[in-house]
Design a protein around this motif. Structure first.
Motif, PDB file in Angstrom:
ATOM      1  N   GLN A 283      10.746  68.679  41.467  1.00 51.01           N
ATOM      2  CA  GLN A 283      11.818  69.239  42.287  1.00 51.01           C
ATOM      3  C   GLN A 283      12.869  69.843  41.364  1.00 51.01           C
ATOM      4  O   GLN A 283      12.989  69.452  40.187  1.00 51.01           O
ATOM      5  CB  GLN A 283      12.454  68.157  43.171  1.00 51.01           C
ATOM      6  N   ASN A 284      13.641  70.792  41.907  1.00 53.12           N
ATOM      7  CA  ASN A 284      14.789  71.359  41.199  1.00 53.12           C
ATOM      8  C   ASN A 284      16.064  70.739  41.770  1.00 53.12           C
ATOM      9  O   ASN A 284      16.271  70.715  42.987  1.00 53.12           O
ATOM     10  CB  ASN A 284      14.846  72.875  41.357  1.00 53.12           C
ATOM     11  N   CYS A 285      16.907  70.247  40.878  1.00 56.24           N
ATOM     12  CA  CYS A 285      18.139  69.579  41.288  1.00 56.24           C
ATOM     13  C   CYS A 285      19.064  70.583  41.991  1.00 56.24           C
ATOM     14  O   CYS A 285      19.248  71.711  41.531  1.00 56.24           O
ATOM     15  CB  CYS A 285      18.843  68.967  40.074  1.00 56.24           C
ATOM     16  N   ASP A 286      19.612  70.169  43.126  1.00 55.57           N
ATOM     17  CA  ASP A 286      20.525  71.036  43.859  1.00 55.57           C
ATOM     18  C   ASP A 286      21.859  71.206  43.138  1.00 55.57           C
ATOM     19  O   ASP A 286      22.593  72.180  43.374  1.00 55.57           O
ATOM     20  CB  ASP A 286      20.778  70.465  45.261  1.00 55.57           C
ATOM     21  N   GLY A 287      22.192  70.259  42.232  1.00 52.39           N
ATOM     22  CA  GLY A 287      23.471  70.338  41.554  1.00 52.39           C
ATOM     23  C   GLY A 287      23.424  71.107  40.245  1.00 52.39           C
ATOM     24  O   GLY A 287      24.185  72.062  40.035  1.00 52.39           O
ATOM     25  N   ASP A 289      20.303  72.308  38.819  1.00 53.92           N
ATOM     26  CA  ASP A 289      19.113  73.158  38.785  1.00 53.92           C
ATOM     27  C   ASP A 289      18.129  72.740  37.692  1.00 53.92           C
ATOM     28  O   ASP A 289      17.336  73.547  37.217  1.00 53.92           O
ATOM     29  CB  ASP A 289      19.508  74.631  38.611  1.00 53.92           C
ATOM     30  N   PRO A 297      13.207  67.024  47.896  1.00 44.86           N
ATOM     31  CA  PRO A 297      14.263  67.749  47.187  1.00 44.86           C
ATOM     32  C   PRO A 297      15.609  67.024  47.294  1.00 44.86           C
ATOM     33  O   PRO A 297      15.858  66.256  48.225  1.00 44.86           O
ATOM     34  CB  PRO A 297      14.293  69.110  47.887  1.00 44.86           C
ATOM     35  N   GLY A 298      16.500  67.285  46.315  1.00 44.54           N
ATOM     36  CA  GLY A 298      17.834  66.670  46.302  1.00 44.54           C
ATOM     37  C   GLY A 298      18.459  66.795  44.937  1.00 44.54           C
ATOM     38  O   GLY A 298      18.208  67.758  44.187  1.00 44.54           O
ATOM     39  N   ASN A 299      19.279  65.817  44.577  1.00 44.97           N
ATOM     40  CA  ASN A 299      19.955  65.805  43.290  1.00 44.97           C
ATOM     41  C   ASN A 299      19.213  64.897  42.327  1.00 44.97           C
ATOM     42  O   ASN A 299      18.560  63.915  42.740  1.00 44.97           O
ATOM     43  CB  ASN A 299      21.399  65.313  43.445  1.00 44.97           C
ATOM     44  N   CYS A 303      23.311  63.739  38.588  1.00 38.24           N
ATOM     45  CA  CYS A 303      24.181  64.343  39.594  1.00 38.24           C
ATOM     46  C   CYS A 303      24.453  63.367  40.742  1.00 38.24           C
ATOM     47  O   CYS A 303      25.538  63.371  41.336  1.00 38.24           O
ATOM     48  CB  CYS A 303      23.575  65.634  40.113  1.00 38.24           C
ATOM     49  N   HIS A 304      23.425  62.545  41.064  1.00 38.26           N
ATOM     50  CA  HIS A 304      23.628  61.568  42.138  1.00 38.26           C
ATOM     51  C   HIS A 304      24.666  60.537  41.724  1.00 38.26           C
ATOM     52  O   HIS A 304      25.549  60.155  42.530  1.00 38.26           O
ATOM     53  CB  HIS A 304      22.299  60.889  42.459  1.00 38.26           C
TER      54      HIS A 304
END
Length: 316
Positions: A283-287, A289, A297-299, A303-304
């Motif tokens: 997955q690509n981090c939403d925060g 990238d 998907p998510g952080n 970032c979390h």
């Protein structure tokens, strides 16, 4: 006086074929001109008919066996030649079920396609095989000058035995148990249009691999989700095409049912494996990238933690 000599002109053979024939006394096959000069049969079909007629009874004449015995001809060409011989009455193939329940192909080769000639030959063979009835000899007439002998009663002739009919072949009883229902056709988890389009193109191209795998438009629409399910399990088009066209029965009477069966029973594992054996997707981090592994998907972890960190206390 000189005597003139006539010089004979050398013999020039006429144009056309010349035959040099040697009389065969063993290992030969008699073939009629109706086969060797047939106006509608191809040369491959005539040669194959001659080869089959020269084989001993009980020899295997399946397509793969003939292709291995005749490597100069492909399986497709041999199948076409067999169909030609069936159409013109030189060959007959039927499906027979044995008492054990196995289905096999019974092949009969005819050296003459005329059914009337075949019936006549069978009648003559049947007449020659009929048992003879023993009859008493006729008494000889007595001479004219001798006294008449006392008539002796003639023993009654034995009644003619009726001709026995051949015992009928045992019939296989019809199955009484209900057959289990067919397993459903595999369906893709995510039926994307481009995936179904690629599956339909693969099904249309099967007839290029084998001329007997011709599917209708309705059958292609029904079978395309099954091929798409293979694609979702990381099966390449070449692997799907090989699974659907390898070791086909001859002739292929129901191509759609055959393709459906193979798509169902030979479905690779892929996504059907338990979750413990499947790799976690990327997955690509939403925060930030950055790439990380997570089921959804998510952080990412950093970032979390930064989003849920408590702000520092400020004393004013």
């Amino acid at each position: 006086m000189a005597t003139s000599h006539d010089i004979a002109t050398p013999y020039v053979p006429p144009s056309g074929v010349e035959h040099v024939n040697v009389r065969h006394t063993e290992r030969f096959t008699v073939v009629g001109n109706h086969l060797s000069q047939h106006p509608e049969l191809s040369l491959a079909a005539r040669g194959l008919a001659l080869h089959i007629q020269s084989l001993p009874p009980g020899a295997k004449v399946g397509i793969k066996v003939l292709a291995a015995r005749l490597p100069a001809d492909s399986e497709h060409r041999i199948a076409e030649a067999l169909r030609e011989l069936e159409e013109h009455g030189y060959l007959k193939r039927t499906r027979v079920r044995s008492p054990e329940g196995r289905v096999y192909t019974r092949t009969v080769s005819y050296n003459h396609p005329d059914p009337a000639a075949l019936d006549k030959a069978q009648t003559q063979t049947h007449t020659r095989a009929r048992p003879q009835v023993n009859r008493p000899p006729k008494p000889r007439p007595a001479p004219a000058h001798s006294p008449k002998p006392t008539p002796t009663p003639t023993p009654p002739s034995p009644p003619a035995q009726p001709e026995q009919e051949p015992a009928p072949l045992p019939r296989v009883p019809a199955p009484t148990a209900k057959k289990p229902p067919r397993p459903p056709l595999p369906q893709p988890v995510n039926p994307r249009p481009q995936l179904l389009r690629a599956a339909a193109l693969l099904l249309v191209g099967l007839q290029n691999q084998d001329a007997e795998l011709v599917l209708t438009e309705e059958q292609i629409d029904f079978l395309a989700p099954g091929v798409a399910a293979w694609f979702e399990r990381d099966a390449s088009p070449a692997a799907v095409r090989k699974a659907l066209t390898e070791d086909l029965p001859r002739p292929v009477r129901f191509p759609a049912q055959l393709v459906r069966h193979r798509l169902t029973v030979s479905l690779p594992s892929g996504r059907s494996l338990p979750a413990a054996f499947r790799p976690v997707p990327m997955q690509n981090c939403d925060g930030c990238d950055r790439a990380f592994r997570a089921p959804e998907p998510g952080n990412c972890e950093e970032c979390h933690e930064a989003a849920h960190a408590k702000p520092p206390n400020r004393c004013g």
